[in-house]
Write an enzyme that holds these catalytic residues in place. Structure first.
Site, PDB file in Angstrom:
ATOM      1  N   LYS A  35      97.336  36.399 110.395  1.00 37.71           N
ATOM      2  CA  LYS A  35      96.288  35.501 109.905  1.00 37.71           C
ATOM      3  C   LYS A  35      96.753  34.049 109.894  1.00 37.71           C
ATOM      4  O   LYS A  35      96.048  33.154 110.390  1.00 37.71           O
ATOM      5  CB  LYS A  35      95.882  35.948 108.496  1.00 37.71           C
ATOM      6  CG  LYS A  35      95.080  34.937 107.688  1.00 37.71           C
ATOM      7  CD  LYS A  35      94.748  35.477 106.323  1.00 37.71           C
ATOM      8  CE  LYS A  35      95.969  35.655 105.460  1.00 37.71           C
ATOM      9  NZ  LYS A  35      96.568  34.379 105.004  1.00 37.71           N
ATOM     10  N   THR A  36      97.905  33.802 109.305  1.00 40.23           N
ATOM     11  CA  THR A  36      98.404  32.421 109.198  1.00 40.23           C
ATOM     12  C   THR A  36      98.622  31.816 110.574  1.00 40.23           C
ATOM     13  O   THR A  36      98.290  30.646 110.813  1.00 40.23           O
ATOM     14  CB  THR A  36      99.711  32.393 108.388  1.00 40.23           C
ATOM     15  OG1 THR A  36      99.469  32.917 107.081  1.00 40.23           O
ATOM     16  CG2 THR A  36     100.250  30.982 108.275  1.00 40.23           C
ATOM     17  N   ASP A 230      91.394  29.693 103.903  1.00 41.65           N
ATOM     18  CA  ASP A 230      92.275  30.853 103.930  1.00 41.65           C
ATOM     19  C   ASP A 230      91.977  31.762 102.733  1.00 41.65           C
ATOM     20  O   ASP A 230      91.528  31.297 101.682  1.00 41.65           O
ATOM     21  CB  ASP A 230      93.729  30.364 103.883  1.00 41.65           C
ATOM     22  CG  ASP A 230      94.727  31.494 104.031  1.00 41.65           C
ATOM     23  OD1 ASP A 230      94.378  32.514 104.651  1.00 41.65           O
ATOM     24  OD2 ASP A 230      95.869  31.343 103.550  1.00 41.65           O
ATOM     25  N   GLU A 231      92.244  33.060 102.876  1.00 43.66           N
ATOM     26  CA  GLU A 231      92.064  34.056 101.800  1.00 43.66           C
ATOM     27  C   GLU A 231      90.665  33.960 101.178  1.00 43.66           C
ATOM     28  O   GLU A 231      90.492  33.962  99.961  1.00 43.66           O
ATOM     29  CB  GLU A 231      93.134  33.867 100.706  1.00 43.66           C
ATOM     30  CG  GLU A 231      94.565  33.971 101.202  1.00 43.66           C
ATOM     31  CD  GLU A 231      95.004  35.402 101.485  1.00 43.66           C
ATOM     32  OE1 GLU A 231      94.140  36.298 101.495  1.00 43.66           O
ATOM     33  OE2 GLU A 231      96.211  35.610 101.710  1.00 43.66           O
ATOM     34  N   GLN A 261      91.065  43.555 101.038  1.00 48.59           N
ATOM     35  CA  GLN A 261      92.137  43.117 100.151  1.00 48.59           C
ATOM     36  C   GLN A 261      91.611  42.222  99.025  1.00 48.59           C
ATOM     37  O   GLN A 261      92.358  41.432  98.460  1.00 48.59           O
ATOM     38  CB  GLN A 261      93.224  42.395 100.938  1.00 48.59           C
ATOM     39  CG  GLN A 261      93.915  43.269 101.977  1.00 48.59           C
ATOM     40  CD  GLN A 261      95.092  42.578 102.629  1.00 48.59           C
ATOM     41  OE1 GLN A 261      96.135  42.350 102.021  1.00 48.59           O
ATOM     42  NE2 GLN A 261      94.915  42.236 103.890  1.00 48.59           N
ATOM     43  N   ARG A 602     101.726  47.510 102.234  1.00 48.63           N
ATOM     44  CA  ARG A 602     102.962  46.735 102.028  1.00 48.63           C
ATOM     45  C   ARG A 602     104.133  47.395 102.755  1.00 48.63           C
ATOM     46  O   ARG A 602     105.163  46.750 102.978  1.00 48.63           O
ATOM     47  CB  ARG A 602     103.322  46.646 100.541  1.00 48.63           C
ATOM     48  CG  ARG A 602     102.321  45.977  99.610  1.00 48.63           C
ATOM     49  CD  ARG A 602     101.823  44.659 100.110  1.00 48.63           C
ATOM     50  NE  ARG A 602     100.584  44.833 100.853  1.00 48.63           N
ATOM     51  CZ  ARG A 602     100.087  43.929 101.709  1.00 48.63           C
ATOM     52  NH1 ARG A 602     100.728  42.804 101.926  1.00 48.63           N
ATOM     53  NH2 ARG A 602      98.962  44.150 102.339  1.00 48.63           N
TER      54      ARG A 602
END
Length: 696
Positions: A35-36, A230-231, A261, A602
């Site tokens: 994503k980043t 973002d997010e 998420q 994770r």
């Protein structure tokens, strides 16, 4: 300036976003999908294609994320060693709002030199407001500044009424809603008089300015021709309103997030913002980043299977780049203490075979679920790093409760008495506590204290506090000397009212205390329990080196955004995960399932899902496993029942082989879980005969 090689630096999914992200765009970025990287290259693409940096706005949730993105953009564009491209607007919602309000301060009733109050400053101002209105002398326990601050902040971020916020967070305080509203109003007046804003004001006043002033709204929406967020799944109603007003009619708005998420509704985050994006922008394009660079195909297969059960979502199928390994395992244990032993044994074997401690994480739904494991790791000298909080026995409410047990054990324990007396009871401070302590010493025993005339000692100001203290000590005296009963006597005493009035997270603190009571159940003697706890604290203090290479213990919420090669998710019981309160809230179960999905994703290489059949050490209360484990498709785990893994996996202890399998009535082996159930049935029969079964 040479152009970047986008085709070789990005996969096809990422490249489509970077090249085609004009207009309203929703980028659904699955876990571990880069994503980043996609956001950073999108900004670089815009600048390389003629968009001035000052016409780009990049909004993030943390300073760390903002700094990382701005640095990487600068490195990509070769900004001569600069950490950020000159003129690019990037940062957290609050930092960007602060910059804009410095320019337009006069339009929101402040000067450009306004002060920003941090959390402590804000609480001090709430405390002054409570005192000025006389609520600290009202003859009853009034919510603390922290609790009032939490309710007001939630109301503003969720854009709901004061009553609705109270109903959700603290329904017991609905009867004093008018008083709480008066405190909030006075707090607002004090901020205006001081030319100050708190963190929420930065967003509230900017959103109000954009709504009320068409000239400013048009000017800013013209300046920010491209907005990237973002997010986005973590935005609340206030942030979403701010984004929509800044975007303006051009709608060059690219939001990146993962509805799977969205796990922060307790902070007022609203998953509807991302789910309803296509409704708000019918012309929006939807991109999906489904290529996962983190986990094995087996872990992703389980993750996809878990989240597919949610109805309110954008369907996604994470696909692995990495090769396959072993399937995740479901591991049943007879009790929470045996679960802790399994995890500790597993960690010891992993460490012996060369795994670094920092590559192992143990995740859990709530902080209280780590207590048995913390005790076991400390006993074995395995150092661990507890993320996002204090070790179990270092938490204030745990220490408070232990202080009650200590004065029950040793009436002369002055340090314990001072912890019991000070700062918990309305109107009883250090001076009054000292007077009470002197009187108690003269009384000679805990049993005589309820007979004292405490109000004459503490005066009118401390009368309410004395009545609460008196009632609590009566509960402690009546509980006798059994540790678990003593702990539960504190839980049902006015001390619990103190926790609710003092702390926004009072429910979690009460859960901690109930977990401690369960842990104490095998102990018959108070001396033995307190000695064990004290030795545990001493061992932990002696062996804990902050920042060393340690096993990580973390709640799932704290673990979001992180990854480890080996992950244990523990305490997956029906009463713990999903959280009981989630069952009563609309959309609660789906958010809990998203939280489970976050826990699973994770893990990079190996994943173990553990559940105890009883929640206390020696408890005879049977615990069903989490509904989320029952939902898992059998082909997604190595053994759906756990009968192959049992307790011997990694244990290095032959005793666990005996525990893992039992012989059924037909002479055939049964699974460990079935063995536990068989024994539970026998326990019920024996209990009726008033017999007793020890720790199993």
């Amino acid at each position: 300036m040479s152009r970047l090689d986008y085709e070789n630096e990005l996969n096809a999914e990422q490249l489509a976003v970077v090249r085609e992200g004009d207009g309203p765009c929703l980028v659904l970025a699955g876990a571990g999908s880069g994503k980043t990287r996609t956001i950073v290259y999108r900004v670089a693409w815009l600048i390389e294609h003629g968009i001035a940096p000052e016409n780009i706005l990049l909004l993030t949730f943390t300073n760390k994320a903002a700094n990382e993105m701005m640095t990487r953009i600068g490195e990509l564009l070769g900004a001569a060693g600069s950490r950020r491209p000159l003129g690019l607007w990037g940062g957290t919602f609050h930092s960007v709002a602060n910059r804009l309000l410095r320019v337009y301060a006069d339009r929101v009733g402040c000067t450009p030199s306004f002060t920003i109050l941090d959390q402590d400053d804000s609480r001090s101002l709430y405390k002054a407001s409570i005192k000025e209105l006389g609520h600290d002398k009202a003859g009853r326990r009034f919510p603390s500044p922290a609790v009032v601050q939490d309710v007001v902040s939630y109301r503003r971020n969720a854009q709901m009424s004061f009553e609705a916020a109270l109903m959700k967070l603290h329904p017991h305080f609905l009867g004093i809603m008018a008083e709480l509203q008066a405190v909030a109003d006075l707090y607002e007046k004090k901020k205006l008089a001081a030319n100050a804003m708190d963190f929420d004001d930065l967003l509230v006043r900017l959103a109000r300015l954009l709504e009320d002033d068409p000239l400013v709204r048009e000017r800013l929406s013209s300046q920010f021709k491209y907005i990237l967020v973002d997010e986005y799944q973590d935005t609340n109603a206030l942030q979403n309103a701010l984004i929509r007003r800044l975007a303006g009619p051009k709608h060059n708005l690219l939001v990146v997030g993962d509805d799977a998420q969205s796990i922060y509704s307790f902070r007022a985050a609203d998953v509807r913002n991302i789910l309803d994006f296509p409704k708000h922008y019918p012309e929006a394009r939807v991109f999906k980043l489904e290529t996962n660079y983190r986990s094995t195909p087996e872990i992703l297969g389980l993750a996809n299977d878990i989240i597919a059960k949610n109805v309110e979502q954008f369907p996604k199928e994470l696909a692995a780049v990495r090769g396959g390994q072993e399937k995740p395992a479901i591991v049943p244990s007879p009790s929470a203490s045996r679960e802790a032993e399994f995890v500790a044994n597993s960690i010891e074997k992993l460490l012996r075979t060369g795994t670094r401690p920092v590559d192992i994480a143990v995740l859990f739904r709530a902080a209280s679920h780590s207590q048995a494991l913390e005790f076991e790791l400390t006993r074995r000298g395995i150092p661990y790093d507890y993320r996002g909080g204090l070790r179990f026995f270092d938490r204030a409410h745990v220490k408070d409760t232990l202080a009650f047990l200590r004065v029950r054990q040793n009436f002369a324990d002055e340090a314990a008495w001072r912890r019991v007396l000070e700062n918990h009871w309305t109107g009883i401070g250090e001076v009054a506590a000292g007077r009470l302590l002197m009187t108690f010493r003269q009384g000679g025993s805990l049993e005589r204290i309820p007979l004292l005339d405490g109000e004459s000692i503490v005066g009118n100001r401390g009368a309410v506090g004395w009545r609460d203290l008196h009632a609590t000590l009566e509960e402690v005296v009546a509980a006798g000397d059994v540790p678990a009963a003593l702990i539960r006597s504190v839980i049902k005493s006015p001390y619990a009212d103190f926790l609710e009035a003092e702390f926004p997270n009072f429910r979690e603190r009460l859960e901690d205390l109930e977990q401690m009571a369960r842990f104490a159940e095998p102990y018959v003697k108070l001396d033995d329990f307190l000695a064990e706890v004290t030795l545990d604290e001493a061992r932990a203090t002696g062996g804990h080196v902050k920042g060393a290479n340690q096993v990580v213990l973390s709640t799932v919420h704290q673990a979001k955004g992180l990854e480890w090669p080996i992950v244990f998710v523990i305490h997956l019981t029906a009463s713990s995960f999903p959280n009981r309160r989630a069952l009563e809230e609309q959309g609660g179960v789906e958010e809990e399932r998203r939280l489970f999905y976050v826990a699973v994703t994770r893990a990079k290489d190996r994943l173990y899902l553990s559940h105890p059949a009883s929640v206390g050490r020696g408890s005879i209360e049977f615990e069903e496993r989490s509904m989320f484990l029952d939902e898992i498709s059998p082909n997604c785990v190595s053994d759906p029942t756990g009968r192959k893994c049992g307790f011997s996996e990694f244990s290095g202890d032959d005793d666990y082989d005996d525990e893992a399998v039992e012989i059924g009535a037909d002479g055939e082996p049964t699974s460990a879980m079935q063995g536990v159930k068989n024994r539970m049935q026998q326990v019920k029969k024996d209990w009726k005969k008033k017999s007793f079964l020890g720790d199993y």
